[in-house]
Design an enzyme around this catalytic site. Structure first.
Site, short mmCIF file in Angstrom:
data_model
loop_
_atom_site.label_atom_id
_atom_site.label_comp_id
_atom_site.label_asym_id
_atom_site.label_seq_id
_atom_site.Cartn_x
_atom_site.Cartn_y
_atom_site.Cartn_z
CE LYS A 195 -2.04 2.77 2.98
NZ LYS A 195 -1.93 4.04 2.22
CD GLU A 270 12.58 2.93 9.16
OE1 GLU A 270 12.52 3.82 10.04
OE2 GLU A 270 12.69 3.14 7.96
P1 ADP Z 1 2.57 10.21 8.44
O1 ADP Z 1 1.92 10.65 9.72
O2 ADP Z 1 3.96 10.64 8.33
O3 ADP Z 1 1.75 10.44 7.21
P2 ADP Z 1 1.66 7.58 8.88
O4 ADP Z 1 2.26 6.68 9.88
O5 ADP Z 1 0.34 8.21 9.19
O6 ADP Z 1 2.75 8.65 8.56
O7 ADP Z 1 1.50 6.85 7.49
C1 ADP Z 1 2.39 5.92 6.95
C2 ADP Z 1 1.59 4.92 6.15
O8 ADP Z 1 0.67 4.26 7.03
C3 ADP Z 1 0.74 5.51 5.03
O9 ADP Z 1 0.74 4.60 3.93
C4 ADP Z 1 -0.64 5.58 5.66
O10 ADP Z 1 -1.70 5.53 4.71
C5 ADP Z 1 -0.65 4.32 6.51
N1 ADP Z 1 -1.60 4.34 7.63
C6 ADP Z 1 -2.06 5.41 8.31
N2 ADP Z 1 -2.93 5.01 9.26
C7 ADP Z 1 -3.02 3.66 9.19
C8 ADP Z 1 -3.74 2.66 9.92
N3 ADP Z 1 -4.56 2.97 10.89
N4 ADP Z 1 -3.55 1.35 9.56
C9 ADP Z 1 -2.70 1.03 8.57
N5 ADP Z 1 -2.01 1.93 7.85
C10 ADP Z 1 -2.17 3.23 8.14
#
Ligand code: ADP
Length: 500
Positions: A195, A270
């Site tokens: 994703k 990570e």
């Molecule tokens: P940032 O805050 O720097 O955008 P995130 O940790 O929110 O970093 O996002 C990193 C990745 O995790 C993105 O691909 C985002 O879509 C995904 N993501 C965000 N929230 C969730 C969740 N609840 N479950 C799985 N993936 C998520």
């Protein structure tokens, strides 16, 4: 879409790709979301919408996972000879290299980083990662083990692919993060649902087209676009996924762990960092100034290992902080595709407000601004000036929390403080990286041992290589990316014992 395709700096290949209908790769086919929904992709240099990509939701995730499951359980990929798998990985590297300029343009446009940086860093490191992992495909092996029970048994281990892997990546190095995840999992014989980050899906979607061209069997890599909650969460929770590999914030990392608990899928993470940079008085001042400035300002500070806490010995504090501030003031802010660009915009409106909010909170809590500040002076786009804060204290939010922007807190220390400064360097919830600047070899090695971080650089920062394991102590993560160690993330060990 139309405004950008007219940008004369973009190559024909890029404008053709941008004006095409963007699709996800699921089961070897390029498809829209089942719902038909799309999400907008922004140009951070202008705030304008570049294009739309599919917005995957639970049913799309299910389609992708089902395809990956079938490809793993019944398809040729895990059963193929390692050298054939290695050859496909090498082919992917060649294809990415052939499209170097195009990928650098997409990264610059989508993420905001300078084209010149994407061209010499993001894309070549991506190519290296696929080549390096191509070599590992043929070198994954178990051991024969002597049993205490004696010679009536012959025992050995097999290192087998873990199965279907969900990979969720962030927006700071969109293509490179895809490579860090895909290349080792493919070398091990896993199948994948990747994703992409909703902010930066373009290079990953283009890569999906090349994966197809490289001859990966259908369903081996599925690439989806969507939001965290709508697509990431159902992917992390999916019962048919054997393992989830995540790169992103510590906050979301904790959600991933919870989501994975349903079927106890394996997890590697990570996550964030608040990396300390220690400058001792005998360091070569010029290179320490250049190096510590680049430790925080590279990629606009949007690196999990950004050197965001700068501890400088009092004898050289003014010189180093003045030097870093001078460099910060000289940095040319411009759109990533502009040849004058030394620092582009931050990736999103959300990120812009978050970083400016941190700078303002630092000022409110009593920090001084030695360079930069909350006002960028650029009238559109999500630009933040590289900022140096002094007069901070260890409890301030700007010192404790990950800002993920071009903001560094500079703090002096004295001779008496050497042990105390190492303690202070370790005093966060994170433990991703650190750098030490000194000409004293023994001090460098001693401090490197005492720092609780997965990476320690001496007289350098942000040096990455496909061969070097990278990952976090403490709340910076679980497991390591790259190097031989990353293979552990995608393999499991089977012990076979034969009675002779
Ligand atoms: P940032 O805050 O720097 O955008 P995130 O940790 O929110 O970093 O996002 C990193 C990745 O995790 C993105 O691909 C985002 O879509 C995904 N993501 C965000 N929230 C969730 C969740 N609840 N479950 C799985 N993936 C998520």
């Amino acid at each position: 879409m139309a405004t950008l395709s007219m940008d004369p700096r973009l190559s024909r290949r890029t404008t053709d790709f941008l004006s095409s209908d963007h699709r996800m790769l699921i089961d070897g086919r390029f498809v829209a979301a089942e719902s038909g929904k799309t999400l907008p992709v922004y140009n951070p240099a202008t705030g304008e919408v570049i294009t739309q990509v599919p917005e995957a939701e639970a049913e799309d995730v299910n389609r992708a996972v089902t395809a990956a499951r079938r490809a793993f359980d019944e398809g040729p990929w895990p059963r193929m000879s390692p050298s054939e798998r290695g050859r496909v990985l090498w082919k992917i590297a060649d294809l990415v290299e052939e499209h170097l300029e195009e990928f650098a343009e997409l990264e610059s446009l989508d993420n905001g980083k300078p084209f010149s940086v994407a061209r010499v860093a993001d894309v070549p490191l991506t190519v290296d990662m696929f080549r390096y992992m191509s070599g590992w495909a043929t070198k994954i092996s178990g051991k024969t083990l002597p049993l205490s029970a004696g010679y009536d048994y012959h025992s050995y281990t097999l290192r087998e692919p873990i199965g279907v892997v969900a990979q969720i990546i962030p927006w700071n190095f969109p293509l490179l993060m895809a490579a860090w995840k895909l290349a080792p999992a493919l070398a091990c014989g896993c199948t994948i649902v990747l994703k992409l980050a909703e902010q930066t899906p373009l290079s990953g979607l283009r890569l999906a087209q090349l994966l197809d061209e490289a001859g990966l069997p259908a369903g081996v890599v599925n690439v989806i676009t969507g939001y965290g909650e709508g697509a990431g969460a159902p992917l992390a929770a999916h019962e048919m996924v054997d393992k989830v590999a995540f790169t992103g914030s510590t906050e979301v990392g904790k959600l991933i762990v919870k989501a994975a608990a349903g079927n106890l899928k394996k997890v590697t993470l990570e996550l964030g960092g608040k990396s300390p940079v220690l400058v001792f008085p005998d360091a070569k001042t010029d290179s320490a100034i250049q190096g510590t400035a680049s430790a925080i300002f590279f990629n606009h500070g949007q690196c999990c290992c950004a050197g965001s806490r700068l501890y400088v010995h009092e004898k050289v504090f003014d010189e180093v902080v003045d030097g870093v501030s001078h460099l910060a003031n000289e940095i040319q802010l411009a759109p990533g595709m502009d040849p004058s660009c030394q620092m582009g915009p931050l990736v999103s409106d959300e990120q812009y407000h978050r970083v400016v909010g941190y700078i303002e909170s630092g000022i409110e809590e009593g920090a001084n601004i030695a360079a930069g500040g909350p006002v960028s002076g650029v009238d559109r786009g999500w630009f933040v000036r590289p900022t140096v804060l002094t007069n901070t204290n260890p409890r301030m939010k700007v010192v404790q929390e990950e800002i993920f922007g071009p903001v560094v807190c500079a703090v002096p220390f004295s001779d008496k403080d050497i042990d105390a400064i190492v303690k202070r360097a370790n005093d966060t919830i994170y433990g991703l990286a650190a750098s030490v600047w000194t000409e004293n070899l023994s001090l460098a090695h001693k401090v490197a041992r005492c720092l609780r971080a997965g990476t320690v650089w001496v007289n350098c920062h942000n040096v990455f290589d496909a061969s070097l394991p990278f990952g976090g102590y403490k709340q910076s993560g679980w497991g390591r990316e790259m190097g031989e160690e990353v293979l552990n993330n995608y393999l499991q060990t089977k012990a076979v014992t034969v009675a002779l």
